[in-house]
Design a protein around this motif. Structure first.
Motif, PDB file in Angstrom:
ATOM      1  N   GLY A  92       0.809  -1.207   0.000  1.00  0.00           N
ATOM      2  CA  GLY A  92       0.000   0.000   0.000  1.00  0.00           C
ATOM      3  C   GLY A  92       0.844   1.259   0.000  1.00  0.00           C
ATOM      4  O   GLY A  92       0.568   2.214  -0.727  1.00  0.00           O
ATOM      5  N   SER A  93       1.917   1.239   0.793  1.00  0.00           N
ATOM      6  CA  SER A  93       2.793   2.416   0.866  1.00  0.00           C
ATOM      7  C   SER A  93       3.584   2.611  -0.423  1.00  0.00           C
ATOM      8  O   SER A  93       3.788   3.745  -0.869  1.00  0.00           O
ATOM      9  N   SER A  94       4.049   1.518  -1.033  1.00  0.00           N
ATOM     10  CA  SER A  94       4.794   1.660  -2.286  1.00  0.00           C
ATOM     11  C   SER A  94       3.874   2.116  -3.415  1.00  0.00           C
ATOM     12  O   SER A  94       4.224   3.000  -4.204  1.00  0.00           O
ATOM     13  N   SER A  95       2.677   1.550  -3.490  1.00  0.00           N
ATOM     14  CA  SER A  95       1.776   1.897  -4.592  1.00  0.00           C
ATOM     15  C   SER A  95       1.167   3.281  -4.435  1.00  0.00           C
ATOM     16  O   SER A  95       0.870   3.949  -5.430  1.00  0.00           O
ATOM     17  N   VAL A  96       0.998   3.757  -3.195  1.00  0.00           N
ATOM     18  CA  VAL A  96       0.430   5.091  -3.010  1.00  0.00           C
ATOM     19  C   VAL A  96       1.406   6.152  -3.506  1.00  0.00           C
ATOM     20  O   VAL A  96       1.000   7.182  -4.050  1.00  0.00           O
ATOM     21  N   VAL A  97       2.711   5.892  -3.356  1.00  0.00           N
ATOM     22  CA  VAL A  97       3.730   6.806  -3.855  1.00  0.00           C
ATOM     23  C   VAL A  97       3.891   6.652  -5.366  1.00  0.00           C
ATOM     24  O   VAL A  97       3.973   7.633  -6.102  1.00  0.00           O
ATOM     25  N   ALA A  98       3.920   5.410  -5.842  1.00  0.00           N
ATOM     26  CA  ALA A  98       4.121   5.157  -7.272  1.00  0.00           C
ATOM     27  C   ALA A  98       2.957   5.648  -8.122  1.00  0.00           C
ATOM     28  O   ALA A  98       3.142   5.973  -9.300  1.00  0.00           O
ATOM     29  N   SER A  99       1.761   5.713  -7.548  1.00  0.00           N
ATOM     30  CA  SER A  99       0.588   6.172  -8.303  1.00  0.00           C
ATOM     31  C   SER A  99       0.296   7.654  -8.059  1.00  0.00           C
ATOM     32  O   SER A  99      -0.769   8.141  -8.445  1.00  0.00           O
ATOM     33  N   PHE A 100       1.229   8.370  -7.418  1.00  0.00           N
ATOM     34  CA  PHE A 100       1.143   9.817  -7.217  1.00  0.00           C
ATOM     35  C   PHE A 100      -0.039  10.236  -6.355  1.00  0.00           C
ATOM     36  O   PHE A 100      -0.565  11.334  -6.481  1.00  0.00           O
ATOM     37  N   GLN A 101      -0.437   9.346  -5.436  1.00  0.00           N
ATOM     38  CA  GLN A 101      -1.477   9.705  -4.481  1.00  0.00           C
ATOM     39  C   GLN A 101      -0.898  10.378  -3.245  1.00  0.00           C
ATOM     40  O   GLN A 101      -1.627  11.014  -2.482  1.00  0.00           O
ATOM     41  N   ALA A 102       0.393  10.219  -3.029  1.00  0.00           N
ATOM     42  CA  ALA A 102       1.088  10.862  -1.913  1.00  0.00           C
ATOM     43  C   ALA A 102       2.546  11.017  -2.318  1.00  0.00           C
ATOM     44  O   ALA A 102       3.105  10.120  -2.953  1.00  0.00           O
ATOM     45  N   PRO A 103       3.196  12.114  -1.946  1.00  0.00           N
ATOM     46  CA  PRO A 103       4.610  12.254  -2.281  1.00  0.00           C
ATOM     47  C   PRO A 103       5.514  11.451  -1.375  1.00  0.00           C
ATOM     48  O   PRO A 103       6.643  11.118  -1.743  1.00  0.00           O
ATOM     49  N   ALA A 140      11.352  -1.944  -4.982  1.00  0.00           N
ATOM     50  CA  ALA A 140      11.980  -2.523  -6.174  1.00  0.00           C
ATOM     51  C   ALA A 140      10.959  -2.797  -7.268  1.00  0.00           C
ATOM     52  O   ALA A 140      11.205  -2.505  -8.444  1.00  0.00           O
ATOM     53  N   VAL A 141       9.812  -3.361  -6.919  1.00  0.00           N
ATOM     54  CA  VAL A 141       8.855  -3.786  -7.943  1.00  0.00           C
ATOM     55  C   VAL A 141       7.937  -2.661  -8.400  1.00  0.00           C
ATOM     56  O   VAL A 141       7.175  -2.835  -9.367  1.00  0.00           O
ATOM     57  N   THR A 142       7.983  -1.491  -7.732  1.00  0.00           N
ATOM     58  CA  THR A 142       7.157  -0.362  -8.159  1.00  0.00           C
ATOM     59  C   THR A 142       7.982   0.802  -8.700  1.00  0.00           C
ATOM     60  O   THR A 142       7.421   1.852  -9.040  1.00  0.00           O
ATOM     61  N   GLY A 143       9.297   0.659  -8.776  1.00  0.00           N
ATOM     62  CA  GLY A 143      10.130   1.726  -9.312  1.00  0.00           C
ATOM     63  C   GLY A 143      10.246   2.926  -8.400  1.00  0.00           C
ATOM     64  O   GLY A 143      10.375   4.062  -8.860  1.00  0.00           O
ATOM     65  N   THR A 144      10.210   2.696  -7.075  1.00  0.00           N
ATOM     66  CA  THR A 144      10.304   3.772  -6.097  1.00  0.00           C
ATOM     67  C   THR A 144      11.538   3.565  -5.215  1.00  0.00           C
ATOM     68  O   THR A 144      12.299   2.614  -5.399  1.00  0.00           O
TER      69      THR A 144
END
Length: 506
Positions: free
Chosen positions: A159-170, A186-190
């Protein structure tokens, strides 16, 4: 303007806020609008606190207008993994057994975020009690990878990796027990950092394995991670494992990005066989970038790493078995009455509640841990695993005599599809083969994007490890690599995520 704000880094937002170019409410509103548009697809959040975030943003705007001194990150919004207690907001740990529980206190880390004036957007999804590598073990459904919505965003902090990767939170907070910040990064490019054990307070972090758990930053850039690390780090008398020492100079290291003369140790046991070809290729290229920046490469061997996975999956379940014993239906959380029993005993209510409230993976690890700690087996299993842990720490000590940092791919593969490993616990556990040693030894680690694997066009991660309390070395290497790769890619890697183009814009 909304899209520009959500695509800005935390450092950029901090500058805009300080200049008065935007208000904290503008920034919070932009990210909340982005969440309304895309989180139905990505499912990064378990709880969104729009009212609270806007109220916190308004308070920052009033203080800034009054000329009060503010923290550099004041007004920059953040998301928090649902394993940290938050006063007035639900904390479920991704489990049915804590559904609806609202803690009466904040974790120390959350107190520091609030004190700095950072609006908390909400609580992010996770594998139940942080047990998993895919977020598929969340009782509330998985989060999805913004690169491909049919693939996992890592775990337990997907949830934390995807929230950043999808620009929902910086920015977001994750926790790392065996790789749960670094592998999702690693798997979300963050970018994901696990600080030195004890470098960030664990008070208010609902414990999975007390000797392994560590909270840390999830971000889109190395500098953003450093700014957040500097804020949340430092001694806390409420945490008996907290290190009474200054936070390492992580922001200075990230800004300098200097690796000239630094010795980079490639860990022989964490490369080659078992790693996806595209992941290995991006790793090799990243190493060459560091050499071009002036670093020296040496090869090191850590033979005890071969046993790290086995040791970890005895130590973690044992500590989990002890820590999760408090969820007994007597004090807080779910309570289920057994069927067909008119006057059930406390033990019967406890059994019925745990059966209904815990998922399969949690039950599996509790059973394993209870067995490993049982009379007659303690020395053979848990005791032996702790001896292997000592050997792993000794391997790190020797390796750091010849190298300033150690590097490897963060995860052996790119993001896999939902369901591919859900019914095969061992295949799932192998995702953490490169990240687990750092937790066993208590040293800091970071994952930065290394590019896209040829086979599937998905992100791969580059892991950096440093000696305890030398966290700033991670940031120097990570920032140097990030700068060279961003130049080579012609911009930020996340801008190339195909699934983002198909999600609805705010």
């Amino acid at each position: 303007m909304t899209t520009d704000l959500t695509r800005s880094t935390a450092a950029e937002l901090a500058d805009l806020l300080a200049q008065g170019s935007v208000s904290a409410r503008d920034v919070a509103r932009a990210h909340l609008d982005r969440t309304a548009a895309v989180d139905g697809d990505v499912h990064s959040y378990l709880h969104v606190d729009a009212e609270g975030a806007l109220a916190q943003a308004d308070a920052v705007d009033r203080r800034r207008a009054a000329g009060e001194p503010l923290h550099a990150l004041a007004g920059v919004p953040i998301a928090v993994k649902d394993v940290m207690t938050t006063r007035g907001l639900p904390t479920t740990c991704g489990s049915r057994i804590l559904q609806g529980w609202v803690p009466p206190y904040d974790a120390t880390l959350v107190t520091r975020l609030r004190g700095a004036g950072m609006p908390i957007l909400g609580k992010t999804n996770m594998d139940e009690f942080a047990m998993g590598s895919s977020t598929e073990h969340s009782a509330y459904g998985p989060s999805r990878n913004p690169w491909d919505l049919e693939r996992i965003p890592g775990g337990s902090g997907g949830g934390s990796s995807s929230v950043v990767a999808s620009f929902q939170a910086p920015l977001a907070i994750g926790t790392d027990t065996g790789g749960s910040i670094r592998q999702p990064a690693a798997v979300t490019g963050t970018v994901g950092t696990k600080p030195t054990y004890g470098g960030v307070s664990r008070y208010g972090l609902v414990a999975l394995a007390s000797s392994l758990d560590q909270a840390g930053p999830c971000t889109r850039t190395v500098l953003d991670a450093a700014l957040l690390h500097e804020l949340i780090g430092g001694h806390d008398p409420m945490d008996s494992t907290s290190i009474d020492a200054p936070v390492p100079p992580v922001v200075e290291a990230a800004r300098r990005a200097d690796v000239a003369g630094l010795r980079i140790g490639i860990v022989r046991e964490l490369t080659g066989e078992g790693f996806q070809a595209g992941v290995q290729a991006r790793f090799d290229e990243a190493v060459q970038h560091l050499v071009d920046a002036g670093a020296e490469v040496v090869e090191v061997s850590c033979p005890s790493f071969t046993y790290a996975l086995a040791a970890y999956y005895l130590i973690l379940p044992s500590e989990a078995s002890s820590n999760l014993a408090k969820f007994d239906a007597m004090r807080y959380g779910l309570r289920v009455a057994p069927e067909g029993v008119d006057e059930p005993s406390a033990e019967q209510v406890m059994a019925a509640t745990r059966d209904a409230g815990f998922g399969d993976e949690v039950k599996r690890r509790i059973i394993l841990g209870t067995y490993a700690l049982s009379s007659g087996y303690y020395d053979a299993y848990y005791g032996s695993a702790q001896k292997v842990r000592r050997l792993i720490a000794d391997d790190f000590t020797r390796a750091f005599e010849t190298a300033d940092v150690l590097v490897s791919p963060t995860a052996p593969t790119t993001a896999f599809r939902f369901g591919d490993k859900l019914d095969d616990p061992m295949a799932m556990y192998l995702n953490d083969i490169a990240t687990i040693p750092a937790n066993l030894a208590g040293i800091p680690g970071m994952s930065v994007p290394s590019g896209l694997a040829e086979e599937d066009g998905l992100p791969a991660g580059f892991q950096i490890l440093a000696p305890a309390m030398q966290d700033h070395r991670l940031y120097a290497v990570g920032a140097a690599l990030e700068a060279r790769l961003t130049a080579a890619w012609g911009g930020a890697l996340l801008d190339r995520a195909p699934a983002l183009a198909t999600t609805k814009e705010a």
